[in-house]
Design an enzyme around this catalytic site. Structure first.
Site, PDB file in Angstrom:
ATOM      1  N   GLU A  85     -55.089  19.134-113.710  1.00 40.79           N
ATOM      2  CA  GLU A  85     -55.834  20.381-113.558  1.00 40.79           C
ATOM      3  C   GLU A  85     -56.187  20.975-114.918  1.00 40.79           C
ATOM      4  OE1 GLU A  85     -55.642  24.683-111.181  1.00 40.79           O
ATOM      5  OE2 GLU A  85     -53.801  23.506-111.444  1.00 40.79           O
ATOM      6  N   CYS A 139     -52.383  22.936 -98.999  1.00 42.82           N
ATOM      7  CA  CYS A 139     -52.216  24.075 -99.900  1.00 42.82           C
ATOM      8  C   CYS A 139     -53.517  24.789-100.255  1.00 42.82           C
ATOM      9  CB  CYS A 139     -51.493  23.617-101.170  1.00 42.82           C
ATOM     10  SG  CYS A 139     -49.953  22.744-100.799  1.00 42.82           S
ATOM     11  N   HIS A 164     -53.946  26.314-109.749  1.00 44.42           N
ATOM     12  CA  HIS A 164     -53.082  25.815-108.676  1.00 44.42           C
ATOM     13  C   HIS A 164     -51.678  25.594-109.240  1.00 44.42           C
ATOM     14  CE1 HIS A 164     -52.104  24.252-104.819  1.00 44.42           C
ATOM     15  NE2 HIS A 164     -51.831  23.041-105.272  1.00 44.42           N
ATOM     16  N   PHE A 214     -53.305  18.508-100.302  1.00 52.42           N
ATOM     17  CA  PHE A 214     -53.136  17.073-100.087  1.00 52.42           C
ATOM     18  C   PHE A 214     -54.449  16.465 -99.578  1.00 52.42           C
ATOM     19  CE2 PHE A 214     -48.260  17.014 -99.231  1.00 52.42           C
ATOM     20  CZ  PHE A 214     -48.037  17.115-100.594  1.00 52.42           C
ATOM     21  N   HIS A 247     -44.230  28.077-104.688  1.00 57.29           N
ATOM     22  CA  HIS A 247     -45.439  27.513-104.098  1.00 57.29           C
ATOM     23  C   HIS A 247     -45.415  27.824-102.601  1.00 57.29           C
ATOM     24  CE1 HIS A 247     -48.783  25.238-103.044  1.00 57.29           C
ATOM     25  NE2 HIS A 247     -48.456  24.024-103.473  1.00 57.29           N
ATOM     26  N   LYS A 285     -46.935  30.671-109.784  1.00 55.05           N
ATOM     27  CA  LYS A 285     -45.930  30.149-108.855  1.00 55.05           C
ATOM     28  C   LYS A 285     -44.513  30.337-109.375  1.00 55.05           C
ATOM     29  CE  LYS A 285     -48.859  26.968-106.263  1.00 55.05           C
ATOM     30  NZ  LYS A 285     -50.187  27.461-106.694  1.00 55.05           N
TER      31      LYS A 285
END
Length: 400
Positions: free
Chosen positions: A304, A165, A293, A385, A327, A322
């Site tokens: 985060e 991502c 994110h 990831f 996403h 998002k």
């Protein structure tokens, strides 16, 4: 780092094609998520789907790259004057001095899924893809980059970045290094990812998909909504004293804490944000907007938010968008960079869609409501990831 000018930029998402569709939806707080209608056995979830791809075949000369992902790449590339702006860059520098750096997560895996689903025994009895899908390039991670290289005619370095991502955020960093090293004078960067079974069922198998529209940073958030998108930006070395939108810094980290979970103390996120600010020569207090994110999963959002609270003052306006787009995985970096650039251009700082109950574990920087004010610096966080993290700093002003 020396400023890099953004000559053009665009995004195509579930909100529509081009930056004005994104800007108007963000300002009106009008989301693009819909009940999942993708595939023959849709999961009970919500998705961000781009309209019309099923009827948008590639031009005949590009039939060898035909697939959903490359269709979206072609559609996104036609928006917001990108072809003309790219032609101007090529005219100034030559096609061999313009790099092509694009990001994707699953590339054209949807075509591979179709190939396996339609496989039939060959003369030797071994199952084989049907003839129309016996096109090796569309079954590789580099399908996107290879297609775009042929579609644009660019002859500079060409790379497809696949770091989950963070893919299409890291393309800005890679392009900046190519420009600063003198390898090229400009770059087309971007990213594209499209919906497919591997994405929907894969994330569902990880227990990360919500049955409802995602609610980033909400106390009751329970998972993400997946989407598809494509977007691009044209970068060129900024001239002395030049005004306009610029890339001013990037930060990358690879904390490698876990294959799919972030470091519990947000180490990678913190390293990426601090590195981006240092490279830009910007104090955290100068940042007006941070696009987080913010996947809407319980652990990721809290981690985060803690990293942001430890670095930025309470006055920062930080949000995840998002809830508007879903996403978009490998395209999230470019889409959310475009949103940060729109915040600089228009002074509209988006809040968070669908969320209404703040999580007490998240700091005051997390804003649910939109705000309107002029800002000089905006940031974007994209985390992938395996701890592949990237933060970007954009500016509106005069080149240093």
């Amino acid at each position: 780092m020396p400023p890099i000018a953004l000559r053009a930029f665009s995004a195509t998402t579930a909100l529509g094609t081009g930056i004005e569709a994104q800007a108007s939806a963000l300002a009106a707080r009008r989301g693009g998520l819909r009940r999942n209608d993708f595939g023959t056995a849709p999961l009970p979830t919500w998705i961000g789907r781009v309209e019309g791809l099923e009827d948008a075949a590639l031009p005949a000369r590009f039939a060898g790259w035909e697939c959903r992902n490359n269709r979206l790449a072609w559609l996104a590339l036609q928006q917001d004057g990108l072809p003309d702006a790219l032609a101007q860059l090529v005219s100034r520098h030559g096609a061999d001095r313009v790099a092509l750096v694009v990001g994707t997560s699953t590339s054209s895996i949807g075509a591979s899924e179709e190939g396996y689903a339609r496989a039939q025994p060959g003369p030797d009895g071994v199952p084989a893809f049907p003839p129309d899908l016996q096109r090796p390039i569309v079954h590789t991670p580099h399908s996107l980059g290879d297609f775009l290289q042929h579609a644009t005619g660019l002859r500079g370095p060409c790379a497809t970045v696949a770091t989950a991502c963070s893919s299409s955020a890291k393309v800005f960093a890679q392009a900046a290094r190519l420009i600063q090293a003198g390898v090229v004078d400009a770059a087309l960067v971007g990213g594209v990812d499209t919906l497919c079974g591997s994405v929907l069922f894969g994330f569902n198998a990880l227990g990360l998909v919500s049955q409802d529209p995602c609610r980033p940073f909400d106390a009751a958030r329970d998972g993400l909504s997946l989407g598809e998108a494509g977007g691009f930006a044209l970068l060129e070395r900024a001239g002395a004293g030049e005004t306009g939108l610029q890339l001013r810094g990037y930060g990358e980290s690879s904390d490698a804490h876990h294959m799919s979970a972030p470091h519990p103390e947000g180490l990678g996120a913190s390293l990426a944000m601090r590195d981006a600010l240092a490279r830009a020569g910007v104090d955290p207090a100068q940042v007006g907007y941070l696009n987080l994110h913010g996947t809407s999963t319980p652990a990721n959002d809290a981690i985060e938010a803690r990293a942001v609270a430890a670095l930025f003052p309470e006055g920062l306006h930080a949000s995840s968008t998002k809830g508007w787009t879903g996403h978009t995985l490998g395209a999230a970096g470019i889409v959310e960079s475009v949103i940060a650039l729109l915040a600089l251009r228009d002074g509209v700082l988006p809040g968070i869609l669908n969320s209404d109950t703040p999580d007490p574990d998240c700091g005051p920087q997390i804003r649910f409501d939109n705000a309107v004010r002029s800002i000089d610096y905006a940031m974007n966080n994209s985390f992938g990831f395996g701890g592949n993290n990237c933060s970007l700093v954009f500016a509106r002003g005069v080149a240093a």
